[in-house]
Motif scaffolding. Structure first.
Motif, mmCIF file in Angstrom:
data_model
loop_
_atom_site.group_PDB
_atom_site.id
_atom_site.type_symbol
_atom_site.label_atom_id
_atom_site.label_comp_id
_atom_site.label_asym_id
_atom_site.label_seq_id
_atom_site.Cartn_x
_atom_site.Cartn_y
_atom_site.Cartn_z
ATOM 1 N N SER A 1 0.842 -1.199 0.000
ATOM 2 C CA SER A 1 0.000 0.000 0.000
ATOM 3 C C SER A 1 0.877 1.249 0.000
ATOM 4 O O SER A 1 2.092 1.184 0.219
ATOM 5 N N SER B 1 -2.706 1.674 5.905
ATOM 6 C CA SER B 1 -2.688 0.273 6.300
ATOM 7 C C SER B 1 -3.276 -0.586 5.190
ATOM 8 O O SER B 1 -4.294 -0.228 4.578
ATOM 9 N N ILE B 2 -2.670 -1.741 4.959
ATOM 10 C CA ILE B 2 -3.232 -2.632 3.942
ATOM 11 C C ILE B 2 -4.593 -3.172 4.380
ATOM 12 O O ILE B 2 -5.378 -3.637 3.552
ATOM 13 N N GLU B 3 -4.877 -3.115 5.690
ATOM 14 C CA GLU B 3 -6.168 -3.610 6.172
ATOM 15 C C GLU B 3 -7.319 -2.723 5.691
ATOM 16 O O GLU B 3 -8.420 -3.202 5.448
ATOM 17 N N SER B 4 -7.030 -1.419 5.573
ATOM 18 C CA SER B 4 -8.105 -0.485 5.189
ATOM 19 C C SER B 4 -7.925 0.071 3.782
ATOM 20 O O SER B 4 -8.752 0.846 3.305
ATOM 21 N N ASP C 1 -0.847 -4.931 -5.996
ATOM 22 C CA ASP C 1 -1.799 -5.882 -5.425
ATOM 23 C C ASP C 1 -1.847 -7.094 -6.350
ATOM 24 O O ASP C 1 -2.290 -6.999 -7.500
#
Lengths: 113, 142
Positions: free
Chosen positions: A7, A12-15, A24
């Motif tokens: 990212s 954050s890659i989570e969001s 990706d």
């Protein structure tokens, strides 16, 4: 299933949403297969790619006075320059034929059709 | 020599024995991916008096040592413009407004050219929003 995700800084890659991603592995990137450069010396220029499928193609043309680069397809109001592709070749067509414009055509491995 | 190859999730196979077409791979380190190296987005406006014609251009230095391949969109307030084939027309009352826009690139600059011909009896302001993407592909080297 494992994947590789990068990212943008401070996200954050989570969001992260797709627009926040630098890379990706869930997606198919445009991979350049071949770049053709030349001069339009006839009404139809045929460029062989031999991929056996219709690839994704991008084209640019150096034209005008003073000359600068434009995206294809292009019309200056008099001369039209277009391109198309089949499973074997890329065709650049100019009508009426100009005085030797330069082209660059980028052919991707990705399928255009 | 090692390679990095990724396969999009929806193309992953249960059997390693089945070859996957390179067109379906996500990334392959043997080949250059199309990389966006610059994005420009901004707006320009043209004030055109009734019966008048106005053109304007803007040059954006890209400061690259080569002419980059590019892609552009220009969104005009009277309707979206197709890149390069950018003539659009809108009926306003009994007359019409005719608009041109183009994006060109050379070794030094990205240039946006706009024009509006206003045969209507009203003064108008036309606003253009442009989106220009420069790629890592070299069209020409200085």
């Amino acid at each position: 299933m494992s994947k590789l995700v990068i990212s943008k800084p401070n996200i954050s890659i989570e969001s992260a949403r797709p627009r926040d991603m630098v890379f990706d592995s869930n997606y198919n990137y445009i991979k350049i297969y071949k770049i053709f450069t030349g001069t339009i010396s006839s009404a139809t220029i045929t460029l062989s790619h031999n991929l056996n499928y219709v690839p994704l193609v991008f084209g640019w043309l150096k034209s005008g006075t003073p000359s600068s680069w434009v995206m294809l397809p292009y019309s200056d109001g008099t001369t039209k320059t277009v391109y198309d592709a089949d499973v074997t070749n890329i065709y650049i067509r100019q009508d009426p034929l100009g005085s030797g414009d330069t082209y660059v055509v980028a052919v991707a491995f990705n399928r255009g059709v | 020599m090692g390679k990095i190859i990724t396969i999009p999730e929806d193309k992953r196979l249960l059997s390693d024995e089945t070859a996957i077409d390179i067109s379906q791979l996500g990334f392959h380190s043997d080949y250059q991916s199309l990389q966006i190296i610059r994005i420009y987005k901004s707006t320009l406006s043209l004030d055109v008096v009734a019966g008048g014609f106005v053109s304007d251009s803007r040059e954006i230095p890209h400061n690259l040592k080569f002419t980059p391949a590019f892609f552009s969109y220009i969104d005009a307030s009277i309707g979206p413009l197709v890149p390069n084939l950018s003539n659009i027309y809108q009926q306003l009352g009994a007359s019409g407004v005719f608009t041109n826009a183009s994006v060109t690139v050379d070794n030094n600059n990205v240039t946006i050219f706009l024009s509006t011909d206003n045969p209507t009896p009203d003064n108008i302001t036309e606003t253009f929003t442009y989106y220009i993407f420069l790629f890592s592909i070299e069209l020409e080297r200085i």
